[in-house]
Write a protein that holds these residues in place. Structure first.
Motif, PDB file in Angstrom:
ATOM      1  N   ARG A  45       0.873  -1.289   0.122  1.00 37.60           N
ATOM      2  CA  ARG A  45       0.095  -0.018   0.061  1.00 37.60           C
ATOM      3  C   ARG A  45       0.830   1.283   0.049  1.00 37.60           C
ATOM      4  O   ARG A  45       1.779   1.303   0.901  1.00 37.60           O
ATOM      5  CB  ARG A  45      -0.875   0.029   1.450  1.00 37.60           C
ATOM      6  CG  ARG A  45      -2.013   1.100   1.105  1.00 37.60           C
ATOM      7  CD  ARG A  45      -3.078   0.688   2.204  1.00 37.60           C
ATOM      8  NE  ARG A  45      -3.502  -0.656   2.173  1.00 37.60           N
ATOM      9  CZ  ARG A  45      -4.599  -0.831   2.848  1.00 37.60           C
ATOM     10  NH1 ARG A  45      -5.146  -0.219   4.064  1.00 37.60           N
ATOM     11  NH2 ARG A  45      -5.345  -2.058   2.847  1.00 37.60           N
ATOM     12  N   TYR A  95      -7.536   3.924  -0.902  1.00 36.05           N
ATOM     13  CA  TYR A  95      -8.147   3.853   0.531  1.00 36.05           C
ATOM     14  C   TYR A  95      -7.873   5.488   0.926  1.00 36.05           C
ATOM     15  O   TYR A  95      -6.779   5.730   1.068  1.00 36.05           O
ATOM     16  CB  TYR A  95      -7.398   2.865   1.653  1.00 36.05           C
ATOM     17  CG  TYR A  95      -7.597   1.451   1.274  1.00 36.05           C
ATOM     18  CD1 TYR A  95      -6.846   0.847   0.290  1.00 36.05           C
ATOM     19  CD2 TYR A  95      -8.640   0.867   1.626  1.00 36.05           C
ATOM     20  CE1 TYR A  95      -7.017  -0.383  -0.180  1.00 36.05           C
ATOM     21  CE2 TYR A  95      -8.674  -0.599   1.420  1.00 36.05           C
ATOM     22  CZ  TYR A  95      -7.930  -1.262   0.480  1.00 36.05           C
ATOM     23  OH  TYR A  95      -8.207  -2.316   0.001  1.00 36.05           O
ATOM     24  N   TRP A 116      -9.190   4.081   8.582  1.00 37.37           N
ATOM     25  CA  TRP A 116      -9.105   3.773   7.323  1.00 37.37           C
ATOM     26  C   TRP A 116     -10.601   3.633   6.659  1.00 37.37           C
ATOM     27  O   TRP A 116     -11.438   3.151   7.436  1.00 37.37           O
ATOM     28  CB  TRP A 116      -8.459   2.393   7.004  1.00 37.37           C
ATOM     29  CG  TRP A 116      -6.883   2.329   7.195  1.00 37.37           C
ATOM     30  CD1 TRP A 116      -6.455   2.106   8.530  1.00 37.37           C
ATOM     31  CD2 TRP A 116      -5.823   2.646   6.481  1.00 37.37           C
ATOM     32  NE1 TRP A 116      -5.167   2.179   8.298  1.00 37.37           N
ATOM     33  CE2 TRP A 116      -4.797   2.903   7.029  1.00 37.37           C
ATOM     34  CE3 TRP A 116      -5.957   3.205   4.836  1.00 37.37           C
ATOM     35  CZ2 TRP A 116      -3.383   2.882   6.276  1.00 37.37           C
ATOM     36  CZ3 TRP A 116      -4.617   3.214   4.295  1.00 37.37           C
ATOM     37  CH2 TRP A 116      -3.604   3.085   5.076  1.00 37.37           C
ATOM     38  N   GLY A 119     -12.350   1.513   1.158  1.00 39.88           N
ATOM     39  CA  GLY A 119     -11.645   1.189   0.015  1.00 39.88           C
ATOM     40  C   GLY A 119     -12.549   1.441  -1.255  1.00 39.88           C
ATOM     41  O   GLY A 119     -13.823   0.874  -1.015  1.00 39.88           O
TER      42      GLY A 119
END
Length: 126
Positions: A45, A95, A116, A119
């Motif tokens: 990521r 994200y 987070w 997504g």
């Protein structure tokens, strides 16, 4: 309970544009540096763009410079990633993230982000 709700994304041909929106709730949004990460299969990521809590500082990954723009509206508690001139290599799951601590500078380390979004897939066809 902190929530980062993402919207936007989808499929576009190369050269097209997309806008990703992240709406925050449950945290004092104006105190938190925000970032947009992306991850594709087999890759780590990576931070694509970041914006400090006061919008004074921004960060862009090299390939995103000149094509992507990150912005935030602290009153509406949203952070936006405008993506133009998209390329097939931009294809990934994107994200939204907030740093774990308030009033911290932008960092590229995903481990420093404590919150987070769910997504959203971005697919760019050649």
């Amino acid at each position: 309970q902190v929530q980062l709700a993402q919207s936007g994304g989808g499929s576009v041909p190369a050269g097209g544009s997309l806008r990703l929106i992240c709406a925050a709730s449950g945290l004092p949004f104006s105190r938190y540096t925000m970032g947009w990460f992306r991850q594709s299969p087999g890759k780590e990521r990576e931070l694509v763009a970041g914006v400090s809590w006061d919008s004074i500082n921004t960060y862009y990954e090299n390939s995103a410079k000149g094509r992507f723009t990150i912005s935030r509206d602290n009153g509406k508690m949203v952070v936006i990633l405008q993506m133009n001139s998209l390329k097939p290599e931009d294809t990934a799951n994107y994200y939204c993230a907030a740093l774990a601590a308030s009033y911290r500078p932008i960092t590229t380390s995903a481990n420093e982000y404590g919150y987070w979004g769910q997504g959203t897939q971005v697919t760019v066809s050649s």
